[in-house]
Design a protein around this motif. Structure first.
Motif, PDB file in Angstrom:
ATOM      1  N   TYR A 103      12.175  10.637   4.678  1.00 52.45           N
ATOM      2  CA  TYR A 103      12.191   9.623   3.733  1.00 52.45           C
ATOM      3  C   TYR A 103      10.760   9.381   3.081  1.00 52.45           C
ATOM      4  O   TYR A 103       9.879   9.837   4.092  1.00 52.45           O
ATOM      5  CB  TYR A 103      12.700   8.386   4.235  1.00 52.45           C
ATOM      6  N   PHE A 104      10.634   8.768   2.163  1.00 54.92           N
ATOM      7  CA  PHE A 104       9.044   8.502   1.521  1.00 54.92           C
ATOM      8  C   PHE A 104       9.070   6.992   1.173  1.00 54.92           C
ATOM      9  O   PHE A 104       9.891   6.364   0.611  1.00 54.92           O
ATOM     10  CB  PHE A 104       9.048   9.151   0.369  1.00 54.92           C
ATOM     11  N   ALA A 161      18.134   6.140  -2.880  1.00 54.63           N
ATOM     12  CA  ALA A 161      17.405   4.918  -2.846  1.00 54.63           C
ATOM     13  C   ALA A 161      18.143   3.859  -2.808  1.00 54.63           C
ATOM     14  O   ALA A 161      19.234   3.558  -3.270  1.00 54.63           O
ATOM     15  CB  ALA A 161      16.375   4.830  -4.132  1.00 54.63           C
ATOM     16  N   THR A 190      13.806   7.759  -1.193  1.00 55.92           N
ATOM     17  CA  THR A 190      12.773   7.048  -1.301  1.00 55.92           C
ATOM     18  C   THR A 190      12.995   5.573  -1.552  1.00 55.92           C
ATOM     19  O   THR A 190      14.511   5.129  -1.494  1.00 55.92           O
ATOM     20  CB  THR A 190      12.083   7.514  -2.592  1.00 55.92           C
ATOM     21  N   SER A 191      12.171   4.752  -1.808  1.00 52.89           N
ATOM     22  CA  SER A 191      12.360   3.187  -1.703  1.00 52.89           C
ATOM     23  C   SER A 191      13.319   2.679  -2.672  1.00 52.89           C
ATOM     24  O   SER A 191      14.295   1.856  -2.626  1.00 52.89           O
ATOM     25  CB  SER A 191      11.118   2.484  -1.856  1.00 52.89           C
ATOM     26  N   GLU A 201       3.569   9.133   1.465  1.00 58.60           N
ATOM     27  CA  GLU A 201       3.546   7.987   0.287  1.00 58.60           C
ATOM     28  C   GLU A 201       3.485   8.541  -0.944  1.00 58.60           C
ATOM     29  O   GLU A 201       2.938   9.301  -1.370  1.00 58.60           O
ATOM     30  CB  GLU A 201       2.482   7.036   0.605  1.00 58.60           C
ATOM     31  N   LEU A 202       4.742   8.171  -1.678  1.00 57.05           N
ATOM     32  CA  LEU A 202       4.783   8.710  -3.022  1.00 57.05           C
ATOM     33  C   LEU A 202       4.046   7.568  -4.003  1.00 57.05           C
ATOM     34  O   LEU A 202       4.300   6.469  -3.650  1.00 57.05           O
ATOM     35  CB  LEU A 202       6.256   8.907  -3.402  1.00 57.05           C
ATOM     36  N   ILE A 234      15.957  14.063  -1.789  1.00 60.63           N
ATOM     37  CA  ILE A 234      14.879  12.934  -1.407  1.00 60.63           C
ATOM     38  C   ILE A 234      15.152  11.613  -1.403  1.00 60.63           C
ATOM     39  O   ILE A 234      16.141  11.096  -2.109  1.00 60.63           O
ATOM     40  CB  ILE A 234      13.671  13.236  -2.635  1.00 60.63           C
ATOM     41  N   GLU A 250       6.784   4.145  -1.155  1.00 59.82           N
ATOM     42  CA  GLU A 250       6.114   4.307  -2.463  1.00 59.82           C
ATOM     43  C   GLU A 250       5.058   3.200  -2.416  1.00 59.82           C
ATOM     44  O   GLU A 250       5.042   2.174  -1.762  1.00 59.82           O
ATOM     45  CB  GLU A 250       7.240   3.800  -3.348  1.00 59.82           C
ATOM     46  N   ALA A 303       5.035   6.266  -7.268  1.00 67.84           N
ATOM     47  CA  ALA A 303       6.167   6.258  -8.468  1.00 67.84           C
ATOM     48  C   ALA A 303       5.788   5.549  -9.569  1.00 67.84           C
ATOM     49  O   ALA A 303       5.935   6.218 -10.818  1.00 67.84           O
ATOM     50  CB  ALA A 303       7.400   5.790  -7.945  1.00 67.84           C
ATOM     51  N   ASN A 305       2.907  13.937  -5.508  1.00 73.52           N
ATOM     52  CA  ASN A 305       4.160  13.624  -5.256  1.00 73.52           C
ATOM     53  C   ASN A 305       4.885  15.006  -5.142  1.00 73.52           C
ATOM     54  O   ASN A 305       5.765  15.185  -4.175  1.00 73.52           O
ATOM     55  CB  ASN A 305       4.844  13.050  -6.511  1.00 73.52           C
ATOM     56  N   PHE A 352      17.669  12.120  -5.906  1.00 79.37           N
ATOM     57  CA  PHE A 352      16.808  11.185  -5.188  1.00 79.37           C
ATOM     58  C   PHE A 352      17.972   9.972  -4.858  1.00 79.37           C
ATOM     59  O   PHE A 352      18.898   9.655  -5.401  1.00 79.37           O
ATOM     60  CB  PHE A 352      15.928  10.320  -6.245  1.00 79.37           C
TER      61      PHE A 352
END
Length: 298
Positions: free
Chosen positions: A239-240, A209, A191-192, A264-265, A189, A242, A267, A287, A207
């Motif tokens: 991609y996600f 990032a 993510t930001s 949008e996750l 995954i 947050e 976190a 999530n 993950f």
């Protein structure tokens, strides 16, 4: 005769009232540092606790800037809960401004912390709640702290905590079962920032990032180039965002790799009550649902 009827009427009303009116229940005024923690405190405390979160919904607990009203809320608190491990770096300034001289309850005490490999600062990851079993430790610590400050309601706190822990155990089993059905090679995954380390270790997801553990850090050009190379090599296609972080860096990485947005996750902050993640358990399910949709073969 009319006077007698009035007296009998008054007596009838009085006879159905309790002999001694019950005193209003004591409510503990609790303050939690951010929304995820506030929700867990509310579940354990039940009707005997009123909880205020300092960081609001969708707020970043790393970069929170306390306002004068937060100092007032802190001064009025009977008990204060923090996650700890460097998450709430702003709390010392707020406590000084408020004249708060109490000792906050650090709910992450007893949790086995982990430091991401290659982390230059060699700091432990503070995002412990993204492994559900760690929130069971939170619940136990919150229960014990509430019993210490309000022993008269100890049985209620024990009952509420046990009921909530049962829900958390069921949630943990469900997440493990659903993710284990995905081939290990697809469990990646983008993510930001690096907020899902505990989720990844617990449930077998990798993950990637551009930012480190804190949203206060900036990724260097070398970090970004290395991440882009890694994403291309691993075939990450989604991609996600947050809810509480700046999206610019992850969008830059996505543009360079061709990854598509996956949603949008949440976190480290809950959504407002009408949003998709108004409480911790719903947040974790939200999530997980988004991650599974990205990891399944298309």
């Amino acid at each position: 005769m009319r006077h007698l009827s009035c007296l009998l009427g008054v007596w009838g009303v009085l006879s159905i009232l309790p002999a001694h009116a019950a005193p209003p229940p004591h409510v503990v005024r609790a303050v939690a540092s951010f929304t995820v923690l506030a929700d867990v405190v509310a579940h354990v405390g039940g009707t005997h606790v009123s909880v205020t979160s300092l960081v609001p919904p969708d707020g970043d607990p790393h970069e929170f800037e306390p306002a004068p009203n937060d100092a007032r809320v802190l001064r009025q608190a009977d008990i204060v809960f923090m996650s700890g491990e460097g998450l709430e770096s702003w709390f010392g300034r707020l406590a000084h401004a408020a004249g708060y001289r109490g000792t906050p309850v650090i709910v992450s005490d007893g949790i086995s912390l982990y430091t991401p490999p290659g982390n230059r600062q060699e700091e432990a990851d503070p995002h412990v709640w993204n492994n559900v079993t760690n929130v069971i430790v939170w619940a136990d610590n919150i229960r014990d702290a509430l019993i210490a400050i309000d022993p008269a309601d100890a049985d209620s706190f024990r009952t509420s905590a046990a009921a909530y822990v049962s829900q958390l155990e069921a949630l943990d089993r469900d997440i493990r079962a659903r993710i284990s059905a995905i081939p290990a090679s697809r469990r990646r995954i983008l993510t930001s920032h690096d907020a899902f380390g505990y989720f990844g270790r617990a449930y077998g997801v990798t993950f990637l990032a551009p930012q480190g553990l804190s949203t206060e850090t900036e990724a260097s050009a070398g970090d970004m180039a290395s991440l882009i190379t890694q994403i291309r090599a691993n075939g990450v296609t989604t991609y996600f965002m947050e809810n509480a972080t700046d999206p610019r860096m992850v969008r830059q990485v996505a543009h360079a790799t061709g990854a598509a947005p996956g949603g949008e996750l949440y976190a480290e902050a809950l959504s407002p009550p009408t949003g998709p993640a108004p409480d911790y358990i719903t947040m974790m399910r939200h999530n997980t649902d988004l991650m599974l949709a990205a990891m399944r073969p298309h």
